[in-house]
Design an enzyme around this catalytic site. Structure first.
Site, PDB file in Angstrom:
ATOM      1  N   GLY A   1      39.961  -2.279   0.982  1.00 52.56           N
ATOM      2  CA  GLY A   1      39.767  -3.564   1.660  1.00 52.56           C
ATOM      3  C   GLY A   1      39.486  -3.237   3.117  1.00 52.56           C
TER       4      GLY A   1
ATOM      5  N   GLY B   1      41.466   0.067   4.131  1.00 52.03           N
ATOM      6  CA  GLY B   1      40.999   1.240   3.380  1.00 52.03           C
ATOM      7  C   GLY B   1      39.654   1.701   3.902  1.00 52.03           C
TER       8      GLY B   1
ATOM      9  N   GLY C   1      38.296   1.037   7.018  1.00 51.78           N
ATOM     10  CA  GLY C   1      38.370   1.545   8.399  1.00 51.78           C
ATOM     11  C   GLY C   1      39.080   2.890   8.486  1.00 51.78           C
TER      12      GLY C   1
ATOM     13  N   ARG D   1      40.222   0.451  -8.192  1.00 52.81           N
ATOM     14  CA  ARG D   1      39.913   0.089  -9.577  1.00 52.81           C
ATOM     15  C   ARG D   1      38.447   0.374  -9.866  1.00 52.81           C
ATOM     16  NH1 ARG D   1      42.672  -5.809 -10.167  1.00 52.81           N
ATOM     17  NH2 ARG D   1      41.547  -6.246  -8.247  1.00 52.81           N
ATOM     18  N   LYS D   2      38.223   1.024 -11.023  1.00 49.98           N
ATOM     19  CA  LYS D   2      36.843   1.393 -11.340  1.00 49.98           C
ATOM     20  C   LYS D   2      35.985   0.142 -11.546  1.00 49.98           C
ATOM     21  CE  LYS D   2      34.363   4.973 -13.692  1.00 49.98           C
ATOM     22  NZ  LYS D   2      34.317   6.002 -14.701  1.00 49.98           N
TER      23      LYS D   2
ATOM     24  N   GLY E   1      35.333  -2.307  -9.700  1.00 49.40           N
ATOM     25  CA  GLY E   1      35.694  -3.524  -8.971  1.00 49.40           C
ATOM     26  C   GLY E   1      34.836  -3.628  -7.720  1.00 49.40           C
TER      27      GLY E   1
ATOM     28  N   ASP F   1      48.996  -6.444  -0.287  1.00 48.47           N
ATOM     29  CA  ASP F   1      50.453  -6.424  -0.404  1.00 48.47           C
ATOM     30  C   ASP F   1      50.901  -6.883  -1.799  1.00 48.47           C
ATOM     31  OD1 ASP F   1      51.058  -5.458   2.244  1.00 48.47           O
ATOM     32  OD2 ASP F   1      50.332  -7.378   2.970  1.00 48.47           O
TER      33      ASP F   1
ATOM     34  N   HIS G   1      51.956  -1.538   6.477  1.00 51.89           N
ATOM     35  CA  HIS G   1      52.721  -2.773   6.663  1.00 51.89           C
ATOM     36  C   HIS G   1      54.101  -2.512   6.074  1.00 51.89           C
ATOM     37  CE1 HIS G   1      53.273  -6.900   7.510  1.00 51.89           C
ATOM     38  NE2 HIS G   1      52.665  -7.466   6.490  1.00 51.89           N
TER      39      HIS G   1
HETATM   40  N1  LIG Z   1      43.601  -6.603   7.084  1.00 51.61           N
HETATM   41  C1  LIG Z   1      44.256  -6.388   8.212  1.00 51.61           C
HETATM   42  O1  LIG Z   1      43.847  -6.857   9.275  1.00 51.61           O
HETATM   43  C2  LIG Z   1      45.514  -5.537   8.217  1.00 51.61           C
HETATM   44  C3  LIG Z   1      46.015  -5.105   9.446  1.00 51.61           C
HETATM   45  C4  LIG Z   1      47.121  -4.256   9.455  1.00 51.61           C
HETATM   46  C5  LIG Z   1      47.724  -3.907   8.251  1.00 51.61           C
HETATM   47  N2  LIG Z   1      47.241  -4.383   7.067  1.00 51.61           N
HETATM   48  C6  LIG Z   1      47.881  -3.958   5.817  1.00 51.61           C
HETATM   49  O2  LIG Z   1      47.045  -3.007   5.181  1.00 51.61           O
HETATM   50  C7  LIG Z   1      47.204  -3.087   3.749  1.00 51.61           C
HETATM   51  C8  LIG Z   1      45.844  -3.332   3.111  1.00 51.61           C
HETATM   52  O3  LIG Z   1      45.349  -4.582   3.556  1.00 51.61           O
HETATM   53  P1  LIG Z   1      43.785  -4.930   3.568  1.00 51.61           P
HETATM   54  O4  LIG Z   1      43.651  -6.228   4.306  1.00 51.61           O
HETATM   55  O5  LIG Z   1      43.022  -3.750   3.980  1.00 51.61           O
HETATM   56  O6  LIG Z   1      43.443  -5.081   2.041  1.00 51.61           O
HETATM   57  P2  LIG Z   1      43.417  -6.342   1.092  1.00 51.61           P
HETATM   58  O7  LIG Z   1      42.138  -7.056   1.315  1.00 51.61           O
HETATM   59  O8  LIG Z   1      44.674  -7.118   1.203  1.00 51.61           O
HETATM   60  O9  LIG Z   1      43.423  -5.550  -0.293  1.00 51.61           O
HETATM   61  C9  LIG Z   1      42.252  -5.124  -0.852  1.00 51.61           C
HETATM   62  C10 LIG Z   1      42.410  -3.985  -1.846  1.00 51.61           C
HETATM   63  O10 LIG Z   1      43.418  -4.243  -2.834  1.00 51.61           O
HETATM   64  C11 LIG Z   1      42.829  -3.994  -4.111  1.00 51.61           C
HETATM   65  N3  LIG Z   1      43.509  -4.791  -5.149  1.00 51.61           N
HETATM   66  C12 LIG Z   1      43.797  -6.114  -5.130  1.00 51.61           C
HETATM   67  N4  LIG Z   1      44.459  -6.461  -6.249  1.00 51.61           N
HETATM   68  C13 LIG Z   1      44.571  -5.336  -6.997  1.00 51.61           C
HETATM   69  C14 LIG Z   1      45.183  -5.039  -8.247  1.00 51.61           C
HETATM   70  N5  LIG Z   1      45.823  -5.966  -8.949  1.00 51.61           N
HETATM   71  N6  LIG Z   1      45.119  -3.760  -8.688  1.00 51.61           N
HETATM   72  C15 LIG Z   1      44.495  -2.787  -7.969  1.00 51.61           C
HETATM   73  N7  LIG Z   1      43.915  -3.020  -6.772  1.00 51.61           N
HETATM   74  C16 LIG Z   1      43.961  -4.264  -6.301  1.00 51.61           C
HETATM   75  C17 LIG Z   1      41.370  -4.417  -3.948  1.00 51.61           C
HETATM   76  O11 LIG Z   1      40.593  -3.805  -4.940  1.00 51.61           O
HETATM   77  P3  LIG Z   1      39.447  -4.618  -5.753  1.00 51.61           P
HETATM   78  O12 LIG Z   1      38.277  -4.729  -4.808  1.00 51.61           O
HETATM   79  O13 LIG Z   1      39.213  -3.755  -6.904  1.00 51.61           O
HETATM   80  O14 LIG Z   1      40.026  -5.967  -6.060  1.00 51.61           O
HETATM   81  C18 LIG Z   1      41.092  -3.868  -2.556  1.00 51.61           C
HETATM   82  O15 LIG Z   1      40.721  -2.508  -2.593  1.00 51.61           O
HETATM   83  C19 LIG Z   1      48.213  -4.223   3.524  1.00 51.61           C
HETATM   84  O16 LIG Z   1      49.488  -3.663   3.419  1.00 51.61           O
HETATM   85  C20 LIG Z   1      48.088  -5.056   4.782  1.00 51.61           C
HETATM   86  O17 LIG Z   1      49.246  -5.822   5.062  1.00 51.61           O
HETATM   87  C21 LIG Z   1      46.134  -5.156   7.019  1.00 51.61           C
END
Ligand SMILES: NC(=O)c1ccc[n+]([C@@H]2O[C@H](COP(=O)([O-])OP(=O)(O)OC[C@H]3O[C@@H](n4cnc5c(N)ncnc54)[C@H](OP(=O)(O)O)[C@@H]3O)[C@@H](O)[C@H]2O)c1
Length: 373
Positions: free
Chosen positions: A64, A67, A69, A86-87, A89, A125, A149
């Site tokens: 996401g 991941g 950045g 996930r493959k 996805g 999360d 987080h």
């Molecule tokens: N975003 C921010 O600004 C930010 C800032 C600081 C910290 N964080 C923390 O960083 C972490 C990641 O956050 P993010 O915002 O980068 O990502 P996110 O958008 O919340 O998560 C996306 C990832 O999760 C995967 N995913 C979702 N459901 C799934 C499932 N059931 N099984 C397997 N994979 C699944 C998605 O894969 P698919 O594409 O395959 O669905 C995608 O790769 C979190 O702990 C968040 O609190 C985020």
């Protein structure tokens, strides 16, 4: 009410704001009377990072915002990095577009974890909780578990994420989206992050965390705990960063409209002038500078009214903090974000926001900005 030219009163503040930034190497910084230790990237040049992680494979789970950045920055820093998603996805496809190669440095989650030594859990999360039962058995001795987080381990009664006691469990939480993590890195700068150690099995967890913070592209890194990080993060986004400010904009706008002000006037006095003129000043030079830049009429009124708003809102903020501490906010977030239809449900609510008069007015007002003419 904004004054075009700065008053005499403003000048000393401006001069202060233009002082040079902190000199690199400074570690103990006095934050308004409290001295805190801040680590900086100058201590971790690329060669040192390459040496430090020479025996590691950094496994970034999830692609996401973070991941993407963190993963690309690690790769560009020359560290052995693999992605686990996930493959087929949407993340799998996005990773391929960014040059990750299936079977080489892009794998299904469990396969990637088996290959990695530092497991960076950057799934959403809610997904961290959903996938924990399949991930936990793969976290064997010698590996490191990393989060961005404090959410999953701190609220483990709800998430069931209980990191094994015999491995280091650490956190680096960038204070910005993954897009900023990436763009600042490309500009040769670094996002500020906080770091914490949940479990120090090796006695070297703290140093490893700071090194990882620099490897993903941080500039300055502040010490925290998992609990402080997650409490303040959930609190901030529900408060001044998003929910609170949205509520305050609406309250002000709606009262102006009730009193016969036109939509454009209500919007300009609520959102446009704040975001375009005054808040950037607060961000750049501080609240006192913004006061100094405004008329004496504006200053008198704001100085009289800020304590009224503070005292009225404090009970709301106390309630919010208590809700975070009790886990109620986490429970709500996990339940909602685990629903199979969560994307559609969220979209429906965002559509309501999109269709509010205030935000529709915003679309038109933005077109009239000087830079768009
Ligand atoms: N975003 C921010 O600004 C930010 C800032 C600081 C910290 N964080 C923390 O960083 C972490 C990641 O956050 P993010 O915002 O980068 O990502 P996110 O958008 O919340 O998560 C996306 C990832 O999760 C995967 N995913 C979702 N459901 C799934 C499932 N059931 N099984 C397997 N994979 C699944 C998605 O894969 P698919 O594409 O395959 O669905 C995608 O790769 C979190 O702990 C968040 O609190 C985020």
């Amino acid at each position: 009410m904004f004054r075009n030219s700065l008053s005499k009163l403003a000048r000393p503040t401006l001069a202060r704001a233009q002082l040079p930034r902190n000199v690199r190497g400074l570690k103990n910084i006095n934050f308004g009377g409290t001295v805190e230790t801040v680590h900086e990237r100058a201590d971790w040049p690329r060669e040192k990072l390459l040496d430090y992680f020479k025996n590691d494979t950094l496994c970034v789970c999830g692609y996401g915002s973070q991941g993407y950045g963190q993963g690309l920055n690690l790769r560009d820093n020359g560290l052995k990095t693999i992605i686990g998603v996930r493959k087929n996805g949407s993340s799998w496809k996005a990773a391929i577009e960014d040059g990750w190669v299936p079977g080489e440095n892009l794998f299904p989650i469990e396969e990637a974890i088996k290959k990695g030594t530092i497991i960076m859990n950057l799934l959403s999360d809610a997904a961290q909780s959903e996938t924990w039962s399949s991930i936990k058995p793969l976290l064997t001795k010698g590996k490191t578990l990393y989060f961005s987080h404090g959410f999953s381990p701190v609220f483990n009664k709800l998430t069931h994420v209980e990191p094994p006691k015999d491995i280091d469990t650490i956190m680096v939480a960038p204070k910005g989206s993954g897009r900023s993590v990436r763009s600042l890195f490309k500009e040769g700068k670094g996002v500020n992050s906080s770091y914490a150690v949940w479990n120090d099995a090796t006695g070297k967890a703290e140093e490893k965390t700071i090194a990882l913070a620099m490897a993903i592209g941080s500039g300055y890194v502040y010490e925290t705990t998992f609990q402080r990080e997650v409490y303040s993060d959930l609190y901030g986004e529900r408060g001044c960063l998003m929910g609170g400010i949205h509520g305050m904009f609406l309250a002000q706008y709606e009262v102006l409209r009730e009193n016969g002000h036109t939509p454009s006037e209500a919007f300009n006095e609520t959102v446009e002038e704040s975001t375009q003129s005054l808040y950037p000043m607060v961000g750049k030079h501080g609240m006192d500078y913004m006061y100094d830049a405004c008329s004496t009429t504006a200053r008198r009124g704001a100085l009289d009214w800020y304590p009224v708003f503070r005292d009225t809102l404090k009970p709301v903020f106390r309630k919010l903090y208590a809700n975070i501490k009790s886990g109620a906010e986490t429970k709500r977030s996990l339940e909602f974000n685990s629903r199979p239809d969560y994307r559609e449900a969220l979209e429906k609510e965002l559509d309501t926001v999109r269709n509010m008069e205030i935000w529709k007015v915003g679309t038109e007002v933005r077109k009239l900005r000087p830079e768009n003419n």
